[in-house]
Design a protein around this motif. Structure first.
Motif, PDB file in Angstrom:
ATOM      1  N   PRO A  73     -45.756 -45.341  47.579  1.00  0.00           N
ATOM      2  CA  PRO A  73     -46.879 -44.923  48.562  1.00  0.00           C
ATOM      3  C   PRO A  73     -47.794 -45.935  49.170  1.00  0.00           C
ATOM      4  N   ARG A  77     -48.439 -45.732  53.166  1.00  0.00           N
ATOM      5  CA  ARG A  77     -49.393 -45.144  53.747  1.00  0.00           C
ATOM      6  C   ARG A  77     -50.326 -45.561  54.867  1.00  0.00           C
ATOM      7  N   TRP A  97     -41.247 -42.506  57.091  1.00  0.00           N
ATOM      8  CA  TRP A  97     -42.377 -42.454  56.416  1.00  0.00           C
ATOM      9  C   TRP A  97     -42.155 -40.920  55.733  1.00  0.00           C
ATOM     10  N   HIS A  98     -41.442 -39.947  56.707  1.00  0.00           N
ATOM     11  CA  HIS A  98     -41.643 -38.467  56.324  1.00  0.00           C
ATOM     12  C   HIS A  98     -40.697 -38.275  55.373  1.00  0.00           C
ATOM     13  N   ASP A 100     -39.509 -40.774  53.437  1.00  0.00           N
ATOM     14  CA  ASP A 100     -40.050 -41.592  52.129  1.00  0.00           C
ATOM     15  C   ASP A 100     -40.970 -40.711  51.217  1.00  0.00           C
ATOM     16  N   ARG A 101     -41.749 -39.773  51.720  1.00  0.00           N
ATOM     17  CA  ARG A 101     -42.621 -39.026  51.075  1.00  0.00           C
ATOM     18  C   ARG A 101     -41.981 -37.904  50.591  1.00  0.00           C
ATOM     19  N   HIS A 104     -40.121 -39.206  47.518  1.00  0.00           N
ATOM     20  CA  HIS A 104     -41.387 -39.778  46.366  1.00  0.00           C
ATOM     21  C   HIS A 104     -41.746 -38.436  45.758  1.00  0.00           C
ATOM     22  N   ASP A 105     -42.176 -37.406  46.489  1.00  0.00           N
ATOM     23  CA  ASP A 105     -43.113 -36.346  45.777  1.00  0.00           C
ATOM     24  C   ASP A 105     -42.008 -35.284  45.063  1.00  0.00           C
TER      25      ASP A 105
END
Length: 305
Positions: A73, A77, A97-98, A100-101, A104-105
């Motif tokens: 992140p 970010r 980014w979308h 990646d998040r 990750h989450d």
């Protein structure tokens, strides 16, 4: 260039699309797990031919694939970019980014099984490609408005490459990313130079590492074995010729022979010594330090207004 009088609307639209993509990817991941399969993430340093693997997997039946260059992140970010990933520019590679998040989450953060694929390319070529393909990350807004790399002389492009590009990111990527996110340290076990690929496991995560220069047919076979599929067919894509960058690539390559300290530092780095044999590294050294014929002059280009 006209000024957007409502920048907040464009920013809101961008955020809406990000969240829409995140929701879509969550649903696809849930359906993949429900079908007894695992998502696949092409997780690689940019300009390593990862796009070819990603595109092949998108065409494969029964494979849900995402692509990422960074899953930490602090690297993606907004306004919180790690200094290691920027050097005077706007930062690196936040275009996924979308996904990646979501990875990750929802996958790594929850410890769900997932297969990751990374490619390794020798660092001199990787740095040249990354610099030339993403000029807005390294050049000032003023330089970009004046025409970017197309308006610069070969000498000024060379100076910008050495002064502004974060050269260490290529060699440090496995420490900055998989070691930190997946708990997988590829340096703990010798890499099979003859095979050119290896698989690493940590709990629910599996990481396949492939050398970029492997033949596409070999890559396809190895990826199919890793995923338990039969339909993956990798073909080369996203080349310098396709993007009209060949003259600039050739000019910058030709200047490496005048910079032996730079070339030797990269080829003697732990990263290169791990993934390439001494004989292979000496061949790369000869390749880069042997003077090349002067490249053809680049066609004149006019800065866009």
């Amino acid at each position: 260039m006209p000024i957007n009088p409502f920048p907040h609307i464009k920013e809101a639209e961008k955020r809406f699309n990000w969240h829409r993509h995140i929701l879509r990817d969550r649903v696809k991941a849930q359906l993949t797990y429900a079908a007894g399969r695992q998502p696949v993430v092409v997780y690689s340093m940019p300009k390593t031919a990862s796009a070819a693997v990603y595109k092949a997997l998108r065409k494969a039946r029964g494979v849900f694939v995402l692509k990422s260059h960074t899953l930490r992140p602090e690297h993606w970010r907004k306004r919180r970019l790690d200094p290691a990933w920027t050097q005077g520019g706007t930062g690196m590679w936040r275009d996924h980014w979308h996904s990646d998040r979501m990875v990750h989450d929802r996958i790594i953060g929850r410890g769900k099984p997932c297969k990751f694929i990374a490619l390794v390319r020798e660092p001199v070529a990787t740095n040249i490609s990354a610099f030339l393909y993403f000029p807005s990350n390294w050049l000032s807004p003023k330089a970009m408005a004046a025409g970017g790399l197309a308006a610069m002389t070969p000498e000024s492009v060379e100076a910008a490459f050495f002064d502004r590009y974060p050269h260490h990111v290529t060699t440090d990527w496995f420490d900055l990313e998989p070691a930190a996110t997946l708990g997988i340290d590829v340096y703990q076990t010798p890499f099979p130079w003859d095979a050119g690929h290896a698989t690493y496991t940590n709990g629910p995560f599996q990481l396949l590492v492939l050398r970029t220069e492997l033949d596409d047919a070999v890559k396809s076979q190895v990826v199919n074995e890793f995923l338990g599929t039969k339909s993956v067919r990798i073909e080369r894509t996203n080349t310098a010729d396709q993007h009209g960058l060949r003259p600039r690539v050739d000019n910058l390559k030709a200047r490496m022979a005048d910079n032996p300290e730079y070339v030797n530092a990269l080829l003697d780095h732990r990263f290169t010594a791990h993934f390439w044999s001494p004989k292979e590294r000496e061949a790369l050294r000869r390749k880069w330090l042997t003077p090349r014929p002067a490249p053809a002059a680049e066609p004149a280009q006019t800065a866009r207004r």
